[in-house]
Design an enzyme around this catalytic site. Structure first.
Site, PDB file in Angstrom:
ATOM      1  N   CYS A 142       0.955  -1.158   0.065  1.00  0.00           N
ATOM      2  CA  CYS A 142       0.007  -0.082   0.006  1.00  0.00           C
ATOM      3  C   CYS A 142       0.875   1.304   0.045  1.00  0.00           C
ATOM      4  O   CYS A 142       1.735   1.433   0.939  1.00  0.00           O
ATOM      5  CB  CYS A 142      -0.837  -0.103   1.178  1.00  0.00           C
ATOM      6  N   ASP A 176      -1.076  16.226  -1.585  1.00  0.00           N
ATOM      7  CA  ASP A 176      -1.283  15.654  -2.886  1.00  0.00           C
ATOM      8  C   ASP A 176      -0.090  15.847  -4.183  1.00  0.00           C
ATOM      9  O   ASP A 176       0.163  16.910  -4.094  1.00  0.00           O
ATOM     10  CB  ASP A 176      -2.747  15.856  -3.494  1.00  0.00           C
ATOM     11  N   HIS A 215      -6.536   3.023   0.543  1.00  0.00           N
ATOM     12  CA  HIS A 215      -5.984   3.566   1.921  1.00  0.00           C
ATOM     13  C   HIS A 215      -6.957   4.670   2.092  1.00  0.00           C
ATOM     14  O   HIS A 215      -6.614   5.847   1.584  1.00  0.00           O
ATOM     15  CB  HIS A 215      -4.793   3.624   2.252  1.00  0.00           C
ATOM     16  N   HIS A 236      -8.832   8.052   2.751  1.00  0.00           N
ATOM     17  CA  HIS A 236      -8.054   9.286   2.951  1.00  0.00           C
ATOM     18  C   HIS A 236      -9.157  10.239   2.781  1.00  0.00           C
ATOM     19  O   HIS A 236     -10.277  10.164   2.002  1.00  0.00           O
ATOM     20  CB  HIS A 236      -6.937   9.528   2.063  1.00  0.00           C
TER      21      HIS A 236
HETATM   22  P1  5GP Z   1      -8.216   9.021  -4.527  1.00  0.00           P
HETATM   23  O1  5GP Z   1      -8.323   9.053  -6.020  1.00  0.00           O
HETATM   24  O2  5GP Z   1      -7.769   7.542  -4.108  1.00  0.00           O
HETATM   25  O3  5GP Z   1      -9.333   9.555  -3.721  1.00  0.00           O
HETATM   26  O4  5GP Z   1      -7.051  10.066  -4.375  1.00  0.00           O
HETATM   27  C1  5GP Z   1      -5.791   9.402  -4.397  1.00  0.00           C
HETATM   28  C2  5GP Z   1      -4.883  10.923  -4.535  1.00  0.00           C
HETATM   29  O5  5GP Z   1      -3.522  10.423  -3.896  1.00  0.00           O
HETATM   30  C3  5GP Z   1      -4.678  11.380  -5.668  1.00  0.00           C
HETATM   31  O6  5GP Z   1      -5.250  12.650  -5.686  1.00  0.00           O
HETATM   32  C4  5GP Z   1      -3.026  11.173  -6.060  1.00  0.00           C
HETATM   33  O7  5GP Z   1      -2.785  12.504  -6.885  1.00  0.00           O
HETATM   34  C5  5GP Z   1      -2.625  10.975  -4.667  1.00  0.00           C
HETATM   35  N1  5GP Z   1      -1.294  10.187  -4.485  1.00  0.00           N
HETATM   36  C6  5GP Z   1      -1.154   8.945  -5.280  1.00  0.00           C
HETATM   37  N2  5GP Z   1      -0.097   8.478  -4.876  1.00  0.00           N
HETATM   38  C7  5GP Z   1       0.751   9.674  -4.232  1.00  0.00           C
HETATM   39  C8  5GP Z   1       2.024   9.690  -3.569  1.00  0.00           C
HETATM   40  O8  5GP Z   1       3.040   8.830  -3.830  1.00  0.00           O
HETATM   41  N3  5GP Z   1       2.361  10.872  -3.057  1.00  0.00           N
HETATM   42  C9  5GP Z   1       1.318  11.548  -2.810  1.00  0.00           C
HETATM   43  N4  5GP Z   1       1.809  12.907  -1.966  1.00  0.00           N
HETATM   44  N5  5GP Z   1       0.091  11.554  -3.180  1.00  0.00           N
HETATM   45  C10 5GP Z   1      -0.207  10.533  -3.930  1.00  0.00           C
HETATM   46 ZN    ZN Z   2      -2.433   1.492   3.837  1.00  0.00          ZN
END
Ligand code: 5GP
Ligand code: ZN
Length: 106
Positions: A4, A30, A94, A96
């Site tokens: 993860c 992000d 995970h 968030h």
């Molecule tokens: P989701 O689409 O799952 O709600 O949001 C995941 C967010 O995590 C996305 O906005 C993406 O840009 C961010 N993200 C993905 N991988 C990483 C990472 O390695 N570091 C950081 N800081 N943000 C990440």
């Molecule tokens: Zn996790």
């Protein structure tokens, strides 16, 4: 969780800077911001999504973390967002909370 990405970030594997941290969560920027300010509030406990969360106290702690970090950074107006499930746009499984502030890029 071994594979993860957010667990690895929490573990310090990538040297990601935390803008805030408490007993329950870390907060970091992000990597692909969708607004002028785009932060992620991430529980230290691995929970895949809101669908798998059984602890209402943790959700409360996470929302209070939103309040803590926005107050600390002087962010007075913001949106919060939780994507739950692939079709809703969840990419990282995970749990968030997104904090978005300023001009949105979507
Ligand atoms: P989701 O689409 O799952 O709600 O949001 C995941 C967010 O995590 C996305 O906005 C993406 O840009 C961010 N993200 C993905 N991988 C990483 C990472 O390695 N570091 C950081 N800081 N943000 C990440
Ligand atoms: Zn996790």
């Amino acid at each position: 969780m071994a594979d993860c990405i957010f667990c690895k970030i929490i573990n310090g594997d990538f040297g990601t800077e935390f803008v805030h941290e408490n007993e329950y969560a870390v907060v970091f920027k992000d990597i692909n911001p969708k607004a002028d300010i785009h932060l992620l509030v991430v529980p230290k406990l691995h929970v895949e999504s809101l669908n798998e969360l059984n602890d209402e106290n943790l959700l409360g702690k996470l929302m209070m973390t939103v309040k803590e970090v926005t107050q600390k950074l002087g962010i007075k107006s913001y949106k919060t967002l939780i994507n739950t499930g692939k079709e809703a746009g969840q990419e990282v499984f995970h749990l968030h909370i997104h904090i978005l502030s300023g001009k949105m890029k979507f």
